[in-house]
Design a protein around this motif. Sequence first.
Motif, mmCIF file in Angstrom:
data_model
loop_
_atom_site.group_PDB
_atom_site.id
_atom_site.type_symbol
_atom_site.label_atom_id
_atom_site.label_comp_id
_atom_site.label_asym_id
_atom_site.label_seq_id
_atom_site.Cartn_x
_atom_site.Cartn_y
_atom_site.Cartn_z
ATOM 1 N N GLU A 15 -18.041 30.750 41.611
ATOM 2 C CA GLU A 15 -18.058 32.217 41.509
ATOM 3 C C GLU A 15 -16.673 32.735 41.120
ATOM 4 O O GLU A 15 -16.555 33.646 40.297
ATOM 5 C CB GLU A 15 -18.521 32.836 42.819
ATOM 6 C CG GLU A 15 -18.720 34.332 42.704
ATOM 7 C CD GLU A 15 -19.411 34.949 43.916
ATOM 8 O OE1 GLU A 15 -19.364 36.186 44.002
ATOM 9 O OE2 GLU A 15 -19.974 34.217 44.750
ATOM 10 N N GLN A 16 -15.645 32.125 41.657
ATOM 11 C CA GLN A 16 -14.282 32.501 41.273
ATOM 12 C C GLN A 16 -14.007 32.106 39.815
ATOM 13 O O GLN A 16 -13.404 32.873 39.068
ATOM 14 C CB GLN A 16 -13.269 31.842 42.216
ATOM 15 C CG GLN A 16 -11.851 32.306 41.990
ATOM 16 C CD GLN A 16 -10.857 31.641 42.928
ATOM 17 O OE1 GLN A 16 -11.170 30.695 43.636
ATOM 18 N NE2 GLN A 16 -9.639 32.137 42.924
ATOM 19 N N GLN A 17 -14.462 30.928 39.402
ATOM 20 C CA GLN A 17 -14.257 30.480 38.028
ATOM 21 C C GLN A 17 -14.919 31.413 37.019
ATOM 22 O O GLN A 17 -14.338 31.752 35.991
ATOM 23 C CB GLN A 17 -14.823 29.067 37.827
ATOM 24 C CG GLN A 17 -14.071 27.975 38.520
ATOM 25 C CD GLN A 17 -14.781 26.626 38.421
ATOM 26 O OE1 GLN A 17 -16.003 26.543 38.324
ATOM 27 N NE2 GLN A 17 -14.001 25.552 38.460
ATOM 28 N N LEU A 18 -16.161 31.793 37.306
ATOM 29 C CA LEU A 18 -16.955 32.567 36.350
ATOM 30 C C LEU A 18 -16.833 34.079 36.535
ATOM 31 O O LEU A 18 -17.191 34.846 35.634
ATOM 32 C CB LEU A 18 -18.439 32.189 36.466
ATOM 33 C CG LEU A 18 -18.823 30.748 36.183
ATOM 34 C CD1 LEU A 18 -20.315 30.544 36.413
ATOM 35 C CD2 LEU A 18 -18.415 30.345 34.779
ATOM 36 N N GLY A 19 -16.402 34.501 37.721
ATOM 37 C CA GLY A 19 -16.369 35.929 38.019
ATOM 38 C C GLY A 19 -17.750 36.472 38.371
ATOM 39 O O GLY A 19 -17.972 37.682 38.377
ATOM 40 N N CYS A 34 -9.307 17.163 40.614
ATOM 41 C CA CYS A 34 -8.907 17.841 41.854
ATOM 42 C C CYS A 34 -10.084 18.016 42.806
ATOM 43 O O CYS A 34 -9.898 18.428 43.947
ATOM 44 C CB CYS A 34 -8.285 19.198 41.545
ATOM 45 S SG CYS A 34 -9.500 20.456 41.082
ATOM 46 N N GLY A 35 -11.305 17.738 42.325
ATOM 47 C CA GLY A 35 -12.486 17.830 43.167
ATOM 48 C C GLY A 35 -13.338 19.070 42.953
ATOM 49 O O GLY A 35 -14.451 19.159 43.464
ATOM 50 N N LYS A 36 -12.831 20.038 42.202
ATOM 51 C CA LYS A 36 -13.593 21.262 41.962
ATOM 52 C C LYS A 36 -14.667 21.036 40.891
ATOM 53 O O LYS A 36 -14.477 20.226 39.986
ATOM 54 C CB LYS A 36 -12.669 22.387 41.523
ATOM 55 C CG LYS A 36 -11.720 22.832 42.608
ATOM 56 C CD LYS A 36 -10.817 23.954 42.129
ATOM 57 C CE LYS A 36 -9.853 24.352 43.229
ATOM 58 N NZ LYS A 36 -8.898 25.354 42.768
ATOM 59 N N PRO A 37 -15.773 21.778 40.982
ATOM 60 C CA PRO A 37 -16.772 21.673 39.917
ATOM 61 C C PRO A 37 -16.177 22.103 38.577
ATOM 62 O O PRO A 37 -15.415 23.067 38.512
ATOM 63 C CB PRO A 37 -17.865 22.658 40.342
ATOM 64 C CG PRO A 37 -17.619 22.938 41.782
ATOM 65 C CD PRO A 37 -16.156 22.724 42.012
#
Length: 166
Positions: A15-19, A34-37
């Motif tokens: 949600e933070q990545q896409l807004g 780093c483990g993030k999608p």
Amino acid sequence: MPVEPYSDADASVVEQQLGRQPRGVAGVAWRCPCGKPGVLATEPRLPDGTPFPTTYYLTCPRAVAAVSTMEADGVMAEMSQRLVDDPALAAHYYRAHEAYLAARAEFGPAVPEIGGISAGGMPTRVKCLHVLVGHALAAGRGVNPLGDEALDLLGEFWAKPCLGEQ
């Protein structure tokens, strides 16, 4: 193609990545070191009933920005022309299209509206490098030749700090 479960922590990051909240998530298809999608697998039909041909959705902001720059630089037109000029490349790209369709079938029932349609312009042209990069990251090297080429051009986009890290 197996995907990792999509956790509440993943949902917060994406949600933070896409807004915005993503729709129709089937799982995480690729994670940044780093483990993030970085690539989500999506269901072929969204919860509101809309057909969704983009099986592999690139979410990593660094990759998205770098691929957008490549698109603006005309890489897609050059790749599309090479598909016309190079039968071996075109055949490999067609196999990538078939692999994409096979993967989509794993994430939900067939959607007649998008039957036989993959994404990104496959199998005859390059319309969206974001799709090809997402496919290459999710499927691994050797499946999508133009996705692999785009990744080579990107380099180690993950080497800089990720979203929210400096």
